[in-house]
Motif scaffolding. Sequence first.
Motif, short mmCIF file in Angstrom:
data_model
loop_
_atom_site.label_atom_id
_atom_site.label_comp_id
_atom_site.label_asym_id
_atom_site.label_seq_id
_atom_site.Cartn_x
_atom_site.Cartn_y
_atom_site.Cartn_z
N SER A 88 0.82 -1.22 0.00
CA SER A 88 0.00 0.00 0.00
C SER A 88 0.85 1.27 0.00
O SER A 88 0.63 2.15 -0.83
CB SER A 88 -0.94 0.00 1.20
N PRO A 89 1.83 1.41 0.91
CA PRO A 89 2.66 2.62 0.84
C PRO A 89 3.45 2.72 -0.46
O PRO A 89 3.67 3.82 -0.97
CB PRO A 89 3.61 2.49 2.04
N ALA A 90 3.87 1.57 -1.01
CA ALA A 90 4.61 1.61 -2.27
C ALA A 90 3.74 2.14 -3.40
O ALA A 90 4.17 2.98 -4.20
CB ALA A 90 5.14 0.21 -2.62
N VAL A 91 2.50 1.68 -3.47
CA VAL A 91 1.58 2.16 -4.51
C VAL A 91 1.30 3.64 -4.32
O VAL A 91 1.32 4.43 -5.28
CB VAL A 91 0.27 1.34 -4.50
N LEU A 92 1.05 4.06 -3.09
CA LEU A 92 0.79 5.48 -2.83
C LEU A 92 2.01 6.34 -3.15
O LEU A 92 1.87 7.44 -3.71
CB LEU A 92 0.38 5.68 -1.37
N LEU A 93 3.20 5.86 -2.85
CA LEU A 93 4.41 6.62 -3.14
C LEU A 93 4.64 6.75 -4.65
O LEU A 93 4.98 7.82 -5.15
CB LEU A 93 5.62 5.97 -2.47
N LEU A 98 4.76 10.03 -9.49
CA LEU A 98 4.39 10.14 -10.90
C LEU A 98 3.18 11.06 -11.12
O LEU A 98 2.71 11.18 -12.25
CB LEU A 98 4.09 8.75 -11.47
N ALA A 99 2.68 11.66 -10.07
CA ALA A 99 1.55 12.59 -10.12
C ALA A 99 0.32 11.94 -10.73
O ALA A 99 -0.38 12.51 -11.58
CB ALA A 99 1.92 13.87 -10.87
N ILE A 100 0.05 10.71 -10.31
CA ILE A 100 -1.14 9.99 -10.76
C ILE A 100 -2.25 10.26 -9.75
O ILE A 100 -2.07 10.06 -8.55
CB ILE A 100 -0.86 8.47 -10.87
N ASP A 101 -3.38 10.71 -10.24
CA ASP A 101 -4.52 10.99 -9.37
C ASP A 101 -5.29 9.70 -9.13
O ASP A 101 -5.80 9.07 -10.07
CB ASP A 101 -5.43 12.02 -10.04
N LEU A 102 -5.36 9.28 -7.87
CA LEU A 102 -6.13 8.09 -7.51
C LEU A 102 -7.53 8.52 -7.09
O LEU A 102 -7.71 9.58 -6.47
CB LEU A 102 -5.47 7.37 -6.34
N PRO A 103 -8.51 7.69 -7.40
CA PRO A 103 -9.83 7.98 -6.85
C PRO A 103 -9.77 7.94 -5.32
O PRO A 103 -8.98 7.20 -4.73
CB PRO A 103 -10.71 6.87 -7.40
N GLN A 104 -10.60 8.74 -4.69
CA GLN A 104 -10.55 8.86 -3.25
C GLN A 104 -10.83 7.52 -2.57
O GLN A 104 -10.21 7.19 -1.56
CB GLN A 104 -11.55 9.92 -2.80
N LEU A 105 -11.71 6.73 -3.11
CA LEU A 105 -12.04 5.43 -2.52
C LEU A 105 -10.83 4.49 -2.57
O LEU A 105 -10.58 3.77 -1.61
CB LEU A 105 -13.25 4.83 -3.27
#
Length: 139
Positions: A88-93, A98-105
């Motif tokens: 999870s932290p790796a994906v968030l980092l 890379l300035a990828i916008d993740l959906p809030q959910l």
Amino acid sequence: MQRDNEDDAWRAIVENFGERADPDPDPPSAGRDEPLPDAPSPAGPAPSWDEAYVDSDWSTDRFVPPPPPPVPSTSKDRMAAWIGIFGSPAVLLVCLVLAIDLPQLVAYALVAAFVGGFLYLVFQMPRGPRDPDDDGARI
């Protein structure tokens, strides 16, 4: 008066700095009239270091360790907890760099996976020592 002695001592040290005593080029032969000839010993020439250790039979004296125990496997729920802690932290980092916008959910789900995995592993830890008679000392 003492100052003159110290000055003389330092002056002598500075003047002799770098000079070295030459060893006697022809040391006395210690009672011998002529040097010993380079005759081979009765057993033959001494083996070199490589020959002495390469040709030796060490196979009987070698320690052979026992085979290592098998690598322990983990259960699927514990593996999912470890993936939640590190994945999870790796994906968030990566998304942040890379300035990828993740959906809030999805972002909340990744944070929940991290917290849930951590809490699961903490609650699954053993409460007591593995061996109650072990005091920690090793020889």
